[in-house]
Design an enzyme around this catalytic site. Sequence first.
Site, PDB file in Angstrom:
ATOM      1  N   SER A 273       0.886  -1.128   0.051  1.00 25.22           N
ATOM      2  CA  SER A 273       0.109  -0.210   0.139  1.00 25.22           C
ATOM      3  C   SER A 273       0.896   1.244   0.177  1.00 25.22           C
ATOM      4  O   SER A 273       2.038   1.094   0.392  1.00 25.22           O
ATOM      5  CB  SER A 273      -0.900   0.043   1.280  1.00 25.22           C
ATOM      6  OG  SER A 273      -1.285   1.093   1.499  1.00 25.22           O
TER       7      SER A 273
ATOM      8  N   TYR B  54      -2.125  -1.256  10.387  1.00 27.74           N
ATOM      9  CA  TYR B  54      -2.037  -1.388   8.946  1.00 27.74           C
ATOM     10  C   TYR B  54      -0.601  -0.816   8.399  1.00 27.74           C
ATOM     11  O   TYR B  54      -0.036  -1.410   7.508  1.00 27.74           O
ATOM     12  CB  TYR B  54      -3.099  -0.450   8.312  1.00 27.74           C
ATOM     13  CG  TYR B  54      -3.423  -0.819   6.721  1.00 27.74           C
ATOM     14  CD1 TYR B  54      -4.196  -1.864   6.332  1.00 27.74           C
ATOM     15  CD2 TYR B  54      -3.015   0.182   5.953  1.00 27.74           C
ATOM     16  CE1 TYR B  54      -4.400  -2.156   4.961  1.00 27.74           C
ATOM     17  CE2 TYR B  54      -3.189   0.150   4.426  1.00 27.74           C
ATOM     18  CZ  TYR B  54      -3.996  -0.996   4.209  1.00 27.74           C
ATOM     19  OH  TYR B  54      -4.154  -1.266   2.839  1.00 27.74           O
TER      20      TYR B  54
HETATM   21  P1  NAD Z   1     -11.173  -6.781   0.300  1.00 28.23           P
HETATM   22  O1  NAD Z   1     -11.734  -6.248   1.731  1.00 28.23           O
HETATM   23  O2  NAD Z   1     -12.053  -6.375  -0.813  1.00 28.23           O
HETATM   24  O3  NAD Z   1     -10.458  -8.030   0.116  1.00 28.23           O
HETATM   25  C1  NAD Z   1      -9.835  -8.484   1.165  1.00 28.23           C
HETATM   26  C2  NAD Z   1      -9.619 -10.091   1.027  1.00 28.23           C
HETATM   27  O4  NAD Z   1      -8.930 -10.686   1.696  1.00 28.23           O
HETATM   28  C3  NAD Z   1     -11.066 -10.753   0.807  1.00 28.23           C
HETATM   29  O5  NAD Z   1     -10.985 -11.796  -0.112  1.00 28.23           O
HETATM   30  C4  NAD Z   1     -11.121 -11.361   2.229  1.00 28.23           C
HETATM   31  O6  NAD Z   1     -11.913 -12.409   2.147  1.00 28.23           O
HETATM   32  C5  NAD Z   1      -9.575 -11.694   2.300  1.00 28.23           C
HETATM   33  N1  NAD Z   1      -9.319 -11.833   3.803  1.00 28.23           N
HETATM   34  C6  NAD Z   1      -9.446 -11.145   4.819  1.00 28.23           C
HETATM   35  N2  NAD Z   1      -9.098 -11.703   6.194  1.00 28.23           N
HETATM   36  C7  NAD Z   1      -8.883 -12.950   5.652  1.00 28.23           C
HETATM   37  C8  NAD Z   1      -8.400 -14.175   6.362  1.00 28.23           C
HETATM   38  N3  NAD Z   1      -8.143 -14.122   7.474  1.00 28.23           N
HETATM   39  N4  NAD Z   1      -7.792 -15.307   5.429  1.00 28.23           N
HETATM   40  C9  NAD Z   1      -8.317 -15.410   4.422  1.00 28.23           C
HETATM   41  N5  NAD Z   1      -8.652 -14.259   3.560  1.00 28.23           N
HETATM   42  C10 NAD Z   1      -8.878 -13.133   4.217  1.00 28.23           C
HETATM   43  O7  NAD Z   1     -10.026  -5.404   0.197  1.00 28.23           O
HETATM   44  P2  NAD Z   1      -9.036  -4.981  -0.941  1.00 28.23           P
HETATM   45  O8  NAD Z   1      -9.057  -3.389  -1.006  1.00 28.23           O
HETATM   46  O9  NAD Z   1      -9.266  -5.568  -2.207  1.00 28.23           O
HETATM   47  O10 NAD Z   1      -7.410  -5.566  -0.346  1.00 28.23           O
HETATM   48  C11 NAD Z   1      -6.795  -6.326  -0.800  1.00 28.23           C
HETATM   49  C12 NAD Z   1      -5.409  -6.025  -0.369  1.00 28.23           C
HETATM   50  O11 NAD Z   1      -5.084  -4.463  -0.991  1.00 28.23           O
HETATM   51  C13 NAD Z   1      -5.051  -5.603   1.096  1.00 28.23           C
HETATM   52  O12 NAD Z   1      -3.781  -6.259   1.212  1.00 28.23           O
HETATM   53  C14 NAD Z   1      -5.126  -4.154   1.225  1.00 28.23           C
HETATM   54  O13 NAD Z   1      -4.427  -3.735   2.261  1.00 28.23           O
HETATM   55  C15 NAD Z   1      -4.357  -3.604   0.019  1.00 28.23           C
HETATM   56  N6  NAD Z   1      -4.718  -2.423  -0.731  1.00 28.23           N
HETATM   57  C16 NAD Z   1      -6.003  -2.070  -0.426  1.00 28.23           C
HETATM   58  C17 NAD Z   1      -6.165  -0.615  -0.674  1.00 28.23           C
HETATM   59  C18 NAD Z   1      -7.497  -0.050  -0.931  1.00 28.23           C
HETATM   60  O14 NAD Z   1      -7.629   1.032  -1.390  1.00 28.23           O
HETATM   61  N7  NAD Z   1      -8.449  -0.824  -1.289  1.00 28.23           N
HETATM   62  C19 NAD Z   1      -5.312   0.171  -1.135  1.00 28.23           C
HETATM   63  C20 NAD Z   1      -3.981  -0.205  -0.991  1.00 28.23           C
HETATM   64  C21 NAD Z   1      -3.576  -1.652  -0.491  1.00 28.23           C
END
Ligand code: NAD
Length: 260
Positions: A142, A155
């Site tokens: 991130s 985080y």
């Molecule tokens: P999201 O909530 O849509 O998806 C998260 C995923 O992680 C889901 O499939 C969920 O089931 C899975 N997950 C959560 N806990 C779990 C566990 N205990 N075991 C197995 N799977 C688990 O979120 P997202 O925004 O798609 O995030 C995905 C990645 O991208 C994360 O690492 C997040 O930190 C990173 N990220 C997101 C953003 C954003 O703005 N959305 C920005 C930077 C980085």
Amino acid sequence: MLKAKSALVTGATSGIGLAIARALAAEGCNIVFNGLGDGAEIEAHRRAMSEDFAVEAIYHGADLARPEEIPGLVEAAEAKFGGLDILVNNAGIQYVSPIDEFPIAKWDEIIAINLSASFHTIRAALPGMKRRDWGRIVNIASVNGLVASIDKSAYVAAKHGILGLTKTVMLEIAGFDITCNAICPGFVRTPLVERQIEARAAKHGLTMEDAVAEHLAEKHPSPKFVAAEEVAAFVVFLCGPAAAGINGAALPIDRGWLAR
Ligand code: NAD
């Protein structure tokens, strides 16, 4: 270029991970995807991935908060596809609170899922990658791996940790045709961010539209979200031949967040 490679994507039942799994499937990869969620919805994603792109897709429900369940993900790929070529550590959760009120259990959960789980998957995947002298590891960090944001101590700590892990793995595998890189996205409109926007709207009595505009204006000079598909395309690029020389890097895709 990735036809018949095998890929494991964690947290691929939603958001960015689902887009990554589908983008790798579109390139011809066989997929192991993981994540939490409703069984029928997960099966629908699995079938769509497999039918849309004529690849094999299997789901593994390991809870990444439980270290003992994690090696099973890599073993599933090795058993089904004869090896694991591409590992994408994507699963992540968020919790927003001042540190002096931050629940201890939430800290532990975020460190387990957003940081330690990647140690466990990489540890399990590397022996096979080294034996075959080929592997691509992409960690979804991130911008919070590079700069902090208020009230996101766990985080930010986990994401900074992922960048340290990425660099250390690179040093250990640099003699092989294996790369380990991290992508650092800005805001992507997934359930993880939607919850933050809803909380902002509720706290300040804003419409969702105004809350989105405020959320973006705070961080993105270019006031749009990053698309999950853009992150997915970046992963595909990092797995392809043109990116063979990129290793140990923290690569932003952030609509300008880090420039100011
Ligand atoms: P999201 O909530 O849509 O998806 C998260 C995923 O992680 C889901 O499939 C969920 O089931 C899975 N997950 C959560 N806990 C779990 C566990 N205990 N075991 C197995 N799977 C688990 O979120 P997202 O925004 O798609 O995030 C995905 C990645 O991208 C994360 O690492 C997040 O930190 C990173 N990220 C997101 C953003 C954003 O703005 N959305 C920005 C930077 C980085």
